[in-house]
Design an enzyme around this catalytic site. Structure first.
Site, PDB file in Angstrom:
ATOM      1  N   GLU A 116       0.829  -1.219   0.000  1.00  0.00           N
ATOM      2  CA  GLU A 116       0.000   0.000   0.000  1.00  0.00           C
ATOM      3  C   GLU A 116       0.864   1.270   0.000  1.00  0.00           C
ATOM      4  OE1 GLU A 116      -2.870  -0.577  -0.720  1.00  0.00           O
ATOM      5  OE2 GLU A 116      -3.600  -2.376   0.288  1.00  0.00           O
ATOM      6  N   HIS A 139      -2.861   2.443   8.311  1.00  0.00           N
ATOM      7  CA  HIS A 139      -3.946   1.629   7.739  1.00  0.00           C
ATOM      8  C   HIS A 139      -4.097   0.361   8.568  1.00  0.00           C
ATOM      9  CE1 HIS A 139      -6.348  -0.784   5.071  1.00  0.00           C
ATOM     10  NE2 HIS A 139      -5.352  -1.627   4.827  1.00  0.00           N
ATOM     11  N   HIS A 141      -7.344  -2.894   9.922  1.00  0.00           N
ATOM     12  CA  HIS A 141      -8.605  -3.596   9.630  1.00  0.00           C
ATOM     13  C   HIS A 141      -9.430  -3.774  10.906  1.00  0.00           C
ATOM     14  CE1 HIS A 141      -6.088  -5.801   6.240  1.00  0.00           C
ATOM     15  NE2 HIS A 141      -6.273  -4.528   5.961  1.00  0.00           N
ATOM     16  N   GLU A 169     -17.436  11.791  22.297  1.00  0.00           N
ATOM     17  CA  GLU A 169     -16.100  12.236  21.889  1.00  0.00           C
ATOM     18  C   GLU A 169     -15.900  12.266  20.373  1.00  0.00           C
ATOM     19  OE1 GLU A 169     -12.787  12.597  24.029  1.00  0.00           O
ATOM     20  OE2 GLU A 169     -14.567  13.655  24.756  1.00  0.00           O
ATOM     21  N   HIS A 210     -12.958  -3.477   3.747  1.00  0.00           N
ATOM     22  CA  HIS A 210     -11.517  -3.719   3.874  1.00  0.00           C
ATOM     23  C   HIS A 210     -10.939  -3.151   5.179  1.00  0.00           C
ATOM     24  CE1 HIS A 210      -7.321  -3.883   1.848  1.00  0.00           C
ATOM     25  NE2 HIS A 210      -7.172  -3.616   3.137  1.00  0.00           N
TER      26      HIS A 210
HETATM   27  P1  13P Z   1       0.952  -5.362   3.145  1.00  0.00           P
HETATM   28  O1  13P Z   1       1.344  -6.636   3.881  1.00  0.00           O
HETATM   29  O2  13P Z   1       1.533  -5.308   1.767  1.00  0.00           O
HETATM   30  O3  13P Z   1       1.269  -4.153   3.983  1.00  0.00           O
HETATM   31  O4  13P Z   1      -0.621  -5.406   2.929  1.00  0.00           O
HETATM   32  C1  13P Z   1      -1.498  -5.524   4.013  1.00  0.00           C
HETATM   33  C2  13P Z   1      -2.795  -4.836   3.788  1.00  0.00           C
HETATM   34  O5  13P Z   1      -3.468  -4.485   4.729  1.00  0.00           O
HETATM   35  C3  13P Z   1      -3.244  -4.577   2.398  1.00  0.00           C
HETATM   36  O6  13P Z   1      -4.266  -3.639   2.378  1.00  0.00           O
HETATM   37 ZN    ZN Z   2      -5.447  -3.636   4.280  1.00  0.00          ZN
END
Ligand code: 13P
Ligand code: ZN
Length: 270
Positions: A116, A139, A141, A169, A210
């Site tokens: 990413e 980033h 999840h 908050e 995602h």
């Molecule tokens: P990477 O292992 O390449 O960082 O990818 C993980 C991910 O969350 C892809 O969106």
């Molecule tokens: Zn991801």
């Protein structure tokens, strides 16, 4: 040269990644983080004339020419970073208008930065234009935010207002709201461009089905931003199927704006 593993930015990065894993936001290799560093941060720890490898980025980012980044590796597990930082992390400097990354430290098993990287670098460019103090793109999840993208309207105003209503908050921590991208193929320049475009108006960008991107001036602030949005989503997922008897009204949100000296995204409150 000082030991880079003792550098404050490195210690903070490892602690943050470990904490993200502990929060369940980063299963397997899920998630990635990039921290922009100043030359003064790294000069005592690295020989800046001794690049180990050149790694093509696959895009141009002239605004980031000569900039340094501590970044997670592709396919690497956040769980393992604290035990083997030099394999799971790398320090790169961008060259050739951002088309090349010089590896100065890390990725010692021959690895590379996150897939990413386009979304990270393009988001850095976008956020630096809004706030020159921005240093972090994160980033991950988080389960409740992800779950919410299956059952909630993805309209940005509706999504933001729901999160704001879930805990007091939320509007204070992210008055600029949450932008949302529909499902797109990850790890591409296209999703990088789309994410950066969304980063122009908010520090949080949800990738439907995602995960989420957050931006901030340091790791703590960015972690806290995602943590607060995820808490809002958690409350939503607990109550979405129940009759709603109470909420935080727009009138109350205006009181929060005044009390905490923040301005809600224009047009998002009545
Ligand atoms: P990477 O292992 O390449 O960082 O990818 C993980 C991910 O969350 C892809 O969106
Ligand atoms: Zn991801």
């Amino acid at each position: 040269m000082k030991d880079i593993l003792t550098a404050p930015f490195m210690v903070e990065m490892i602690r943050t990644l470990t904490n993200m894993y502990a929060h369940g936001w980063d299963e397997r290799n899920g998630g990635n983080v990039s921290l922009m560093l100043d030359e003064s941060d790294v000069k005592d720890y690295l020989d800046l004339n001794a690049a180990k490898r050149q790694i093509p980025t696959g895009f141009a980012a002239p605004e980031l020419e000569g900039r340094y980044f501590l970044v997670t590796g592709t396919g690497k597990y956040f769980k393992n970073v604290q035990y083997a930082p030099a394999i799971n992390l790398g320090v790169v400097r961008l060259r050739d208008q951002g088309r090349q990354a010089e590896l100065l430290w890390g990725f010692e098993d021959g690895g590379s930065f996150t897939s990413e990287f386009p979304a990270h670098m393009m988001s850095h460019v976008a956020r630096l234009k809004v706030n020159p103090e921005n240093r972090v793109i994160m980033h991950c999840h988080p389960a409740n935010l992800l779950a919410m993208t299956y059952v909630h309207d993805l309209n940005e105003k509706a999504f933001t207002r729901t999160l704001w209503q879930m805990c007091t908050e939320c509007i204070v921590v992210f008055p600029d709201g949450v932008n949302v991208l529909p499902w797109m193929l990850c790890g591409t320049n296209e999703i990088g461009i789309a994410t950066a475009e969304k980063m122009r108006t908010a520090r949080l960008v949800v990738w439907a089905q995602h995960g989420i991107y957050g931006a901030g001036k340091d790791l703590d602030e960015t972690f806290g931003l995602i943590e607060t949005a995820e808490k809002g989503a958690e409350i939503y997922m607990k109550i979405a199927h129940l009759p709603r008897l109470n909420t935080i009204t727009d009138e109350q949100m205006h009181l929060l704006e005044k009390r905490f000296n923040v301005t809600a995204r224009e047009g998002y409150l009545d």
